[in-house]
Design a protein around this motif. Structure first.
Motif, PDB file in Angstrom:
ATOM      1  N   LEU A  33      17.640 -22.703   5.153  1.00 47.40           N
ATOM      2  CA  LEU A  33      16.361 -22.720   5.854  1.00 47.40           C
ATOM      3  C   LEU A  33      16.576 -22.844   7.363  1.00 47.40           C
ATOM      4  O   LEU A  33      15.675 -23.215   8.101  1.00 47.40           O
ATOM      5  N   LEU A  34      17.778 -22.509   7.818  1.00 42.86           N
ATOM      6  CA  LEU A  34      18.133 -22.640   9.216  1.00 42.86           C
ATOM      7  C   LEU A  34      19.137 -21.554   9.570  1.00 42.86           C
ATOM      8  O   LEU A  34      19.997 -21.203   8.771  1.00 42.86           O
ATOM      9  N   ASP A  35      19.018 -21.020  10.749  1.00 40.87           N
ATOM     10  CA  ASP A  35      19.979 -20.048  11.250  1.00 40.87           C
ATOM     11  C   ASP A  35      20.183 -20.356  12.723  1.00 40.87           C
ATOM     12  O   ASP A  35      19.278 -20.852  13.388  1.00 40.87           O
ATOM     13  N   ILE A  36      21.356 -20.090  13.226  1.00 39.83           N
ATOM     14  CA  ILE A  36      21.642 -20.348  14.625  1.00 39.83           C
ATOM     15  C   ILE A  36      22.537 -19.235  15.145  1.00 39.83           C
ATOM     16  O   ILE A  36      23.349 -18.684  14.400  1.00 39.83           O
ATOM     17  N   GLY A  37      22.348 -18.886  16.381  1.00 36.31           N
ATOM     18  CA  GLY A  37      23.197 -17.861  16.967  1.00 36.31           C
ATOM     19  C   GLY A  37      22.755 -17.532  18.378  1.00 36.31           C
ATOM     20  O   GLY A  37      21.633 -17.844  18.782  1.00 36.31           O
ATOM     21  N   ARG A  38      23.645 -16.935  19.115  1.00 35.14           N
ATOM     22  CA  ARG A  38      23.310 -16.484  20.463  1.00 35.14           C
ATOM     23  C   ARG A  38      22.495 -15.200  20.350  1.00 35.14           C
ATOM     24  O   ARG A  38      22.776 -14.351  19.507  1.00 35.14           O
ATOM     25  N   ILE A  39      21.487 -15.061  21.185  1.00 35.40           N
ATOM     26  CA  ILE A  39      20.588 -13.910  21.123  1.00 35.40           C
ATOM     27  C   ILE A  39      21.355 -12.590  21.138  1.00 35.40           C
ATOM     28  O   ILE A  39      21.070 -11.686  20.368  1.00 35.40           O
ATOM     29  N   GLU A  40      22.349 -12.493  22.014  1.00 37.94           N
ATOM     30  CA  GLU A  40      23.088 -11.226  22.117  1.00 37.94           C
ATOM     31  C   GLU A  40      23.886 -10.890  20.853  1.00 37.94           C
ATOM     32  O   GLU A  40      24.240  -9.751  20.623  1.00 37.94           O
TER      33      GLU A  40
END
Length: 75
Positions: A33-40
Protein backbone atom coordinates in the motif's frame (compact mmCIF):
# COMPACT_ATOMS: atom_id res chain seq x y z
CA UNK A 1 -45.17 28.08 -28.17
CA UNK A 2 -41.53 29.01 -28.87
CA UNK A 3 -39.79 27.62 -31.93
CA UNK A 4 -36.07 27.02 -31.78
CA UNK A 5 -33.90 28.52 -34.47
CA UNK A 6 -31.52 25.60 -35.18
CA UNK A 7 -29.41 27.64 -37.60
CA UNK A 8 -28.34 30.17 -34.95
CA UNK A 9 -28.06 27.78 -31.98
CA UNK A 10 -24.55 27.51 -30.54
CA UNK A 11 -23.10 24.07 -29.94
CA UNK A 12 -21.73 23.36 -26.49
CA UNK A 13 -18.04 22.55 -26.48
CA UNK A 14 -17.35 19.21 -24.85
CA UNK A 15 -14.40 19.01 -22.50
CA UNK A 16 -11.92 16.22 -23.06
CA UNK A 17 -12.13 13.33 -20.61
CA UNK A 18 -9.75 13.59 -17.65
CA UNK A 19 -7.82 10.37 -17.10
CA UNK A 20 -7.79 8.79 -13.63
CA UNK A 21 -4.72 6.90 -12.43
CA UNK A 22 -5.07 4.11 -9.87
CA UNK A 23 -2.48 2.80 -7.41
CA UNK A 24 -1.12 -0.62 -8.37
CA UNK A 25 -1.05 -2.56 -5.10
CA UNK A 26 0.57 -5.61 -6.77
CA UNK A 27 3.13 -3.66 -8.81
CA UNK A 28 5.99 -5.66 -7.24
CA UNK A 29 4.13 -8.98 -6.79
CA UNK A 30 3.21 -8.75 -3.11
CA UNK A 31 0.37 -6.52 -2.04
CA UNK A 32 1.83 -3.17 -0.96
CA UNK A 33 0.00 0.00 0.00
CA UNK A 34 3.07 2.20 -0.39
CA UNK A 35 5.47 3.04 -3.19
CA UNK A 36 8.48 5.33 -3.20
CA UNK A 37 10.76 6.58 -5.90
CA UNK A 38 12.33 9.57 -7.55
CA UNK A 39 10.04 11.24 -10.08
CA UNK A 40 12.55 10.85 -12.91
CA UNK A 41 12.64 7.08 -12.31
CA UNK A 42 8.86 6.59 -12.26
CA UNK A 43 7.51 5.51 -15.63
CA UNK A 44 4.68 7.72 -16.97
CA UNK A 45 4.81 10.18 -14.06
CA UNK A 46 3.03 13.33 -15.23
CA UNK A 47 5.26 16.36 -14.75
CA UNK A 48 3.53 18.78 -17.11
CA UNK A 49 0.21 20.62 -16.69
CA UNK A 50 -1.98 17.83 -18.11
CA UNK A 51 -5.19 17.63 -16.03
CA UNK A 52 -5.58 14.24 -14.36
CA UNK A 53 -7.07 12.54 -11.29
CA UNK A 54 -5.55 10.01 -8.92
CA UNK A 55 -7.52 7.55 -6.78
CA UNK A 56 -4.95 7.50 -3.96
CA UNK A 57 -3.07 9.88 -1.70
CA UNK A 58 0.24 11.19 -2.96
CA UNK A 59 3.02 12.86 -0.99
CA UNK A 60 5.73 14.71 -2.91
CA UNK A 61 9.04 15.77 -1.42
CA UNK A 62 10.71 18.57 -3.37
CA UNK A 63 14.48 18.96 -3.08
CA UNK A 64 16.46 22.06 -4.03
CA UNK A 65 14.13 23.13 -6.82
CA UNK A 66 11.21 25.46 -7.15
CA UNK A 67 7.84 23.91 -7.85
CA UNK A 68 4.33 25.16 -8.46
CA UNK A 69 1.51 22.88 -7.41
CA UNK A 70 -2.05 23.48 -8.56
CA UNK A 71 -4.78 21.92 -6.47
CA UNK A 72 -8.31 21.45 -7.74
CA UNK A 73 -10.82 22.88 -5.34
CA UNK A 74 -14.03 20.89 -4.98
CA UNK A 75 -17.24 21.89 -3.29
Amino acid sequence: MIKEDHKNRKEKATAPAIKTYHFLIRKYGRELLLDIGRIESLKNFIIDDTPHNISFYEILFIEKEKAVLHWMKTK
